[in-house]
Design an enzyme around this catalytic site. Sequence first.
Site, PDB file in Angstrom:
ATOM      1  N   LYS A  99      54.637  12.126  66.688  1.00  0.00           N
ATOM      2  CA  LYS A  99      53.941  11.150  65.839  1.00  0.00           C
ATOM      3  C   LYS A  99      54.779   9.884  65.705  1.00  0.00           C
ATOM      4  O   LYS A  99      55.926   9.934  65.277  1.00  0.00           O
ATOM      5  CB  LYS A  99      53.679  11.768  64.459  1.00  0.00           C
ATOM      6  CG  LYS A  99      53.128  10.778  63.415  1.00  0.00           C
ATOM      7  CD  LYS A  99      52.800  11.469  62.090  1.00  0.00           C
ATOM      8  CE  LYS A  99      52.382  10.460  61.012  1.00  0.00           C
ATOM      9  NZ  LYS A  99      52.098  11.091  59.710  1.00  0.00           N
ATOM     10  N   ASP A 108      53.518   3.993  57.181  1.00  0.00           N
ATOM     11  CA  ASP A 108      52.312   4.636  56.660  1.00  0.00           C
ATOM     12  C   ASP A 108      52.067   4.192  55.215  1.00  0.00           C
ATOM     13  O   ASP A 108      52.669   4.717  54.288  1.00  0.00           O
ATOM     14  CB  ASP A 108      52.481   6.166  56.744  1.00  0.00           C
ATOM     15  CG  ASP A 108      51.243   6.914  56.259  1.00  0.00           C
ATOM     16  OD1 ASP A 108      50.203   6.262  56.042  1.00  0.00           O
ATOM     17  OD2 ASP A 108      51.330   8.146  56.124  1.00  0.00           O
ATOM     18  N   LYS A 126      48.953   4.842  49.306  1.00  0.00           N
ATOM     19  CA  LYS A 126      49.976   5.664  48.659  1.00  0.00           C
ATOM     20  C   LYS A 126      50.528   4.941  47.442  1.00  0.00           C
ATOM     21  O   LYS A 126      50.691   3.725  47.480  1.00  0.00           O
ATOM     22  CB  LYS A 126      51.143   5.900  49.632  1.00  0.00           C
ATOM     23  CG  LYS A 126      50.872   6.902  50.716  1.00  0.00           C
ATOM     24  CD  LYS A 126      52.126   7.113  51.559  1.00  0.00           C
ATOM     25  CE  LYS A 126      51.832   7.992  52.747  1.00  0.00           C
ATOM     26  NZ  LYS A 126      51.432   9.368  52.392  1.00  0.00           N
ATOM     27  N   ASP A 168      58.001   7.566  59.318  1.00  0.00           N
ATOM     28  CA  ASP A 168      56.844   8.283  59.842  1.00  0.00           C
ATOM     29  C   ASP A 168      56.735   8.266  61.375  1.00  0.00           C
ATOM     30  O   ASP A 168      55.781   8.791  61.942  1.00  0.00           O
ATOM     31  CB  ASP A 168      55.567   7.716  59.202  1.00  0.00           C
ATOM     32  CG  ASP A 168      54.536   8.788  58.889  1.00  0.00           C
ATOM     33  OD1 ASP A 168      54.892   9.978  58.928  1.00  0.00           O
ATOM     34  OD2 ASP A 168      53.375   8.428  58.614  1.00  0.00           O
ATOM     35  N   ASP A 192      44.769   8.494  54.701  1.00  0.00           N
ATOM     36  CA  ASP A 192      46.197   8.840  54.657  1.00  0.00           C
ATOM     37  C   ASP A 192      46.515  10.073  55.507  1.00  0.00           C
ATOM     38  O   ASP A 192      47.676  10.385  55.738  1.00  0.00           O
ATOM     39  CB  ASP A 192      46.624   9.060  53.195  1.00  0.00           C
ATOM     40  CG  ASP A 192      48.123   8.966  53.020  1.00  0.00           C
ATOM     41  OD1 ASP A 192      48.804   8.507  53.970  1.00  0.00           O
ATOM     42  OD2 ASP A 192      48.623   9.343  51.940  1.00  0.00           O
ATOM     43  N   GLU A 208      46.412  10.307  58.594  1.00  0.00           N
ATOM     44  CA  GLU A 208      46.297   9.566  59.856  1.00  0.00           C
ATOM     45  C   GLU A 208      47.085  10.203  60.992  1.00  0.00           C
ATOM     46  O   GLU A 208      46.732  10.037  62.154  1.00  0.00           O
ATOM     47  CB  GLU A 208      46.768   8.114  59.642  1.00  0.00           C
ATOM     48  CG  GLU A 208      48.273   7.852  59.782  1.00  0.00           C
ATOM     49  CD  GLU A 208      49.138   8.559  58.748  1.00  0.00           C
ATOM     50  OE1 GLU A 208      48.579   8.999  57.724  1.00  0.00           O
ATOM     51  OE2 GLU A 208      50.344   8.691  58.963  1.00  0.00           O
ATOM     52  N   ARG A 255      47.377  13.305  61.969  1.00  0.00           N
ATOM     53  CA  ARG A 255      46.610  14.279  62.761  1.00  0.00           C
ATOM     54  C   ARG A 255      45.603  13.569  63.646  1.00  0.00           C
ATOM     55  O   ARG A 255      45.225  14.086  64.695  1.00  0.00           O
ATOM     56  CB  ARG A 255      45.950  15.300  61.827  1.00  0.00           C
ATOM     57  CG  ARG A 255      44.977  14.712  60.851  1.00  0.00           C
ATOM     58  CD  ARG A 255      44.705  15.642  59.679  1.00  0.00           C
ATOM     59  NE  ARG A 255      45.870  15.762  58.790  1.00  0.00           N
ATOM     60  CZ  ARG A 255      45.926  16.530  57.720  1.00  0.00           C
ATOM     61  NH1 ARG A 255      44.897  17.270  57.398  1.00  0.00           N
ATOM     62  NH2 ARG A 255      47.014  16.573  56.967  1.00  0.00           N
TER      63      ARG A 255
HETATM   64  N1  BES Z   1      53.277  10.499  56.624  1.00  0.00           N
HETATM   65  C1  BES Z   1      52.647  11.307  55.660  1.00  0.00           C
HETATM   66  C2  BES Z   1      53.396  12.589  55.361  1.00  0.00           C
HETATM   67  C3  BES Z   1      54.742  12.470  54.718  1.00  0.00           C
HETATM   68  C4  BES Z   1      54.873  12.632  53.351  1.00  0.00           C
HETATM   69  C5  BES Z   1      55.868  12.272  55.462  1.00  0.00           C
HETATM   70  C6  BES Z   1      56.111  12.564  52.754  1.00  0.00           C
HETATM   71  C7  BES Z   1      57.118  12.209  54.879  1.00  0.00           C
HETATM   72  C8  BES Z   1      57.236  12.355  53.520  1.00  0.00           C
HETATM   73  C9  BES Z   1      51.247  11.693  56.120  1.00  0.00           C
HETATM   74  O1  BES Z   1      50.602  10.779  56.923  1.00  0.00           O
HETATM   75  C10 BES Z   1      50.429  11.830  54.895  1.00  0.00           C
HETATM   76  O2  BES Z   1      50.194  10.854  54.252  1.00  0.00           O
HETATM   77  N2  BES Z   1      50.018  13.040  54.591  1.00  0.00           N
HETATM   78  C11 BES Z   1      49.235  13.303  53.461  1.00  0.00           C
HETATM   79  C12 BES Z   1      48.320  14.402  53.866  1.00  0.00           C
HETATM   80  C13 BES Z   1      47.182  14.592  52.931  1.00  0.00           C
HETATM   81  C14 BES Z   1      46.289  13.387  52.900  1.00  0.00           C
HETATM   82  C15 BES Z   1      46.444  15.819  53.396  1.00  0.00           C
HETATM   83  C16 BES Z   1      50.141  13.727  52.322  1.00  0.00           C
HETATM   84  O3  BES Z   1      51.215  14.286  52.568  1.00  0.00           O
HETATM   85  O4  BES Z   1      49.819  13.481  51.175  1.00  0.00           O
HETATM   86 ZN    ZN Z   2      51.823   9.545  57.976  1.00  0.00          ZN
HETATM   87 MN    MN Z   3      49.545   9.319  55.730  1.00  0.00          MN
END
Ligand code: BES
Ligand code: ZN
Ligand code: MN
Length: 508
Positions: A278, A283, A290, A301, A360, A362, A364
């Site tokens: 990835k 992000d 966020k 990210d 968010d 994104e 996947r």
């Molecule tokens: N890049 C984030 C995940 C992340 C969170 C990486 C904290 C490093 C530290 C990912 O794109 C994301 O935002 N995931 C969401 C998933 C949710 C929407 C199912 C998350 O973790 O809240």
């Molecule tokens: Zn992300």
């Molecule tokens: Mn995200």
Amino acid sequence: MKFTFSRDSLETVKADLIVVLCQQKVKDKDDKGIAILQKADGGIALDKHLGGLLSKIIIDETFRGETATSKLIYTSGKTTAKAVLLVGLGKTKEFTPEVLRKVGARITSVANEVKARSVAGIIQNESVKGFAPSTRIEALVEGFILGGYKFEQYKDKKDIEPATFKDAIFCQQGGRPARLLEEAINKGTTIANAIKFVRDMVNTPSKDMTPQILSAKAKEIATEAHLSCEVWDLKKIKEEKMGLFLAVARGSENEPKFVHISYKPKGKPRSKIALVGKGVTFDTGGYDLKPGRHMLAMKCDMAGAATCIALMKIIAELKPSVEVDAYMPMTDNMIDAKAEVPGNIVTARNGKTVEIISTDAEGRLILADALSVAAEKKPDYIIDMATLTGGVLYALGEIYTAVLGNDQKLVDKYIKAAKEESEPAWQLPLASEYKKGLTEGIADLKNLGKTRADTIVGGLFLQEFVGETKWMHLDIAESAWTEEERDYTPRGGTGTIVRTLTRLITSM
Ligand code: BES
Ligand code: ZN
Ligand code: MN
């Protein structure tokens, strides 16, 4: 850092600092123990030469020899070196190569503190708890190099303390330095430098680590390593129908890039492995924005993509008999009039439609299309790595990588390798019970499930894009970054999983 072998004894070796490793000897489990000097580590001879100074200080100042603790002793002219550093190895029963990474880092930090340029010590020839000298040297070298890592590119040059420790000298009693040891030094150096590379990439602010810059870096490294590298631009990504990837990239001013690096061994490969990483260079969450406290570290990210690049660099040097292809979708996830909003439906490269429940989720999306590209080439295995879900924190805490996959043998192999490399990893189930949550919407798939198990849902979503290929997903959302300084890892990008994947890939 330069590594050399010397036939000199510790008393006469030309170095600024002498290191003597000491085990922590305990009488029983309640005993706090005391450091002991050993013949094989050169400690006993040196102590004798110094009239018992070392053993006297160990007793008088109760130096216990706990893992990576140290005691600095000035020898006022009685050795060529100015000082002797006693460094604890901890209890023999608990010894692993990880101890030596910590010890190496400790030596680097003391050496730099006392402005030593050269450091000499003995690595005993015998195995210690089944670990051969070459295995131990490799870990020590990693500790030396990683222990000195600092990210200072954005600091005023005059505030930077330059590292003095440049020469590590291994005193070898008898015998010529074995080629095996030299190989171990090279391998340790290669791996540690690759980890430093990942840390640098991850620590660099997104403004200076755009898809353009990251892909150029990938190309530069591939070219240096004589690997073939292809970079797809927006036009090509559209032609290739990577609809999910494009959906994320739509909100960005920065052009997305899709990078493919490949390594082919001489002769027939034992197997063919695809890596997918990835590469979200920042992000924001998109319209599912966020909150600030969660957004701050989101330059991390792209750790998956950086890890892929680092692995390709290592593979080019170690030359295993496997074919390896790395695929890296790179974009940021921004807000813009053109950005996708929740509820939009987009079509993946493999034809499946996806309802974007959260902008968010994104990672996947971009990985799904990259996994399709990888799977089409019919590799034996696909391994993807991604900072995919913050939820991994609640499942496994700050330091673990979550491992999910459709091939238990592959997962088991990874977890075993991770244990050997001391990079914590734990498997989570691809629980089919939670799959319904992904399919019950108005499109083929939703990018969010119903359960709270975000990390598992992330895996289940990705699984839809690998077909029958044996596949494993590594969620490094927590392990790729640390808020707290650890033994040989300062705050920021960690470069974790590089060692484990190197071990796994070279053993396949
Ligand atoms: N890049 C984030 C995940 C992340 C969170 C990486 C904290 C490093 C530290 C990912 O794109 C994301 O935002 N995931 C969401 C998933 C949710 C929407 C199912 C998350 O973790 O809240
Ligand atoms: Zn992300
Ligand atoms: Mn995200």
